[in-house]
Scaffold this active site. Sequence first.
Site, PDB file in Angstrom:
ATOM      1  N   ALA A  28     110.584 101.884 -23.717  1.00 52.01           N
ATOM      2  CA  ALA A  28     110.620 102.936 -24.804  1.00 52.01           C
ATOM      3  C   ALA A  28     110.992 104.137 -24.503  1.00 52.01           C
ATOM      4  CB  ALA A  28     109.064 102.859 -25.545  1.00 52.01           C
ATOM      5  N   GLY A  66     109.195  98.167 -21.954  1.00 48.98           N
ATOM      6  CA  GLY A  66     109.868  97.496 -22.979  1.00 48.98           C
ATOM      7  C   GLY A  66     110.880  96.708 -22.498  1.00 48.98           C
ATOM      8  N   GLU A  83     109.717  93.797 -20.859  1.00 52.79           N
ATOM      9  CA  GLU A  83     109.140  92.957 -22.013  1.00 52.79           C
ATOM     10  C   GLU A  83     110.460  92.026 -22.767  1.00 52.79           C
ATOM     11  OE1 GLU A  83     106.881  96.199 -23.785  1.00 52.79           O
ATOM     12  OE2 GLU A  83     105.411  94.770 -23.997  1.00 52.79           O
ATOM     13  N   GLU A 128     102.845 101.050 -18.690  1.00 50.43           N
ATOM     14  CA  GLU A 128     102.319 101.837 -20.020  1.00 50.43           C
ATOM     15  C   GLU A 128     100.727 102.346 -19.463  1.00 50.43           C
ATOM     16  OE1 GLU A 128     104.218  99.005 -19.731  1.00 50.43           O
ATOM     17  OE2 GLU A 128     105.252  99.080 -21.554  1.00 50.43           O
TER      18      GLU A 128
END
Length: 709
Positions: free
Chosen positions: A67, A117, A120, A142
Amino acid sequence: MNNTLAIEVGADGIALLTIDVPGRPMNVFTPELIDSLGKAVEQVAADDAIIGAIITSAKQSSFLAGADLKDLGEAFERGITAQQASEFSQSLSKLLRRLETCGKPFVAAINGLALGGGLELCLACHRRILSSDVKAVIGLPEVKVGLLPGAGGTQRLPRLIGIPAALPLLLKGKTLQPSEAYAQGLVHEVFSPEQLIGRARHWLLNSPTAVQPWDRKGYKIPGGAGPLASHAPVSFTVGVAQMTGTTQHNDPAPLAILSSVYEGTIVDIDTGLRIESKYFGKLLSGSVARNMIRTLFINKTAIDKLVNRPSDAPTRTVTRLGVIGAGMMGAGIANVAAQAGVNVVLIDATVEQAEKGKADIAALLARDIKRGRLTQESVNARLARINATNDYAQLKGCELVVEAVFEDRTVKANVTRQVEAQLDDNAVFASNTSTLPITGLAQASIRPERFIGMHFFSPVERMPLVEVIIGEKTSDQTVAWAMDFIAQLRKTPILVRDSPGFFTSRVIMNFLHEGMKMVEEGVLPAMVENAARQAGFPAGPLAVADEVSLSLMQAILKAQDADNLPERYRLRTGRKVIDRMVDQLKRPGRRAKAGFYEYPEQGAKFLWPGLSDAYPVAADQPSVASLKERFLTIMALETARCQEEGVIINAMDADIGSILGIGYPAWTGGVLSYIQTIGVKTFVERCHALAALHGARFEPTQTLVQQAV
Ligand code: NAD
């Protein structure tokens, strides 16, 4: 389609999706990329000519860094609600869920770093092929900024490798090298960067599957899930206890991760993803994530890139460094410099003392060889760069000399003169003093514009911070070169103006004195220590005072008296306790094996039982919350004073310095973020209330009072 994602469909029916977010050194999930990816997935799903897709990146050694943390960090400022943050997470999760269930196989050709992300996205692909490039690290970090992976990370990773293996990765945020990622089952194959796309095509043409393991009939999470799984007592019961101990409920992310994994893995994946989004929403809309993202990621990155460096001064790489004083600090500085490839002249009063410093380094490195962290060859090469001597003439050609001799003005002045006799005009002289004002020390210098403070922390090898102190006559070029050197060591430099105790020593002293004052008031010493730890400090003030040594603290206070320092610099809060501990009770600290703690030959230290005779415990004990507030407030307030006096030039330096240098809790975002988070108005009200209870040291500064209206 915008230009963040290129799609190229080959004659073999394979769509190559190449991510390249414009204007960014690394790809991040921008709104444009999310939009493009969504459209690309639909195109792949709908087009009968496409048999499958490969996702890769056009950036060298970097796939997708996750992100946009800057954007996430600002979400709090924009007043994002938990519901909105949760919907944001759901939108990404739905996109990735669509990708993995659209009926066409997707391969992640991970050509470089894939974090958060980025990983992910890979986990949602049906196959993951990772580059063998050492820069191709993958992980879900994170938790380090107060968040959890909100795009399926807490759901797919446990379903892929099992809960016991997934939890440490999620809770520690550790990144894995390609070989580790393969060994732990996060990727299917590891190949050289040139072979990735070929391997991906091969798989798509030969044995593709468009169904994830967790969507297959009869799928079970490896090792099981829920309260009856054999690992559950350790994973969850012990896990929650451990995380509560570590975070003391200050940082909600680790417990949210455990909850998300526990609750999400006993249901189907779609429900699990919704559970994850709910926890993500809570975290992102809270102040802790904002504080940690801003200080530990955005501001730290900026400081590491030397934003505060005088910009027009030419840069310089140090090739030859002088270190004077081969004691604890000097040896540490020599060690990290040699590690960075710098040749070091390590000087002490005698050759034997210099050699002893070098032998201390060798002993430390030998332990690292034993633990498999270093090779004998690399250690030999490092030690060969250190020349231990007492001959000042060896300093010729050094671009920088760091002085780390005794904390004594006369000794330091003599050393300054001896060193400068050997140096070129452009060489910088830095003092590692922890308390003596730089402007005063520079009086011994014939070139005070090249004189600067460079305050390393102990142990130098482990502590990432260096406080750079600008003396009255220090030139911008000298500041710039000092910062260049710290960047060369891969440490984080904060920049402050000269004043007694500078910034870090001055602020931490307030923490220690406050703790001692509590003991004097009759607060249970164990409660003093525990309250500090519960606030998030790594150690209690009494333990730290013992480490620093009470006799050193007393010597600093006496020197301040002798110098007739202005009253505001003279900390009196814990002085009576210090004097009594040192002079009457003969308990000067850890080195003497007697301080607030006892230090037995065998076993762990424990609080000195005699303390309750010296300072009888009061019948009425304060609340732990009130003690925590005193610690956090007195340090923040002293920082506000530093800011008002111009010692602190940039707020971000204070925040980073307080967390990395003196253990201020990371969840606050640092000393000034603490004030901002609770609001200046509330902070000032709390200061007045504390001043009424505990004395004028809690009176807020004028600037704070003005800002509070
Ligand atoms: P130390 O006593 O371990 O080492 C000092 C060394 O300087 C000794 O090896 C001594 O022989 C040498 N020395 C003394 N006079 C000398 C001279 N004239 N020429 C050459 N060498 C000489 O002390 P330390 O803990 O390493 O501290 C050194 C400096 O770093 C002090 O200014 C201290 O305030 C500062 N500092 C210490 C810490 C800490 O945690 N110890 C942290 C930051 C800064």
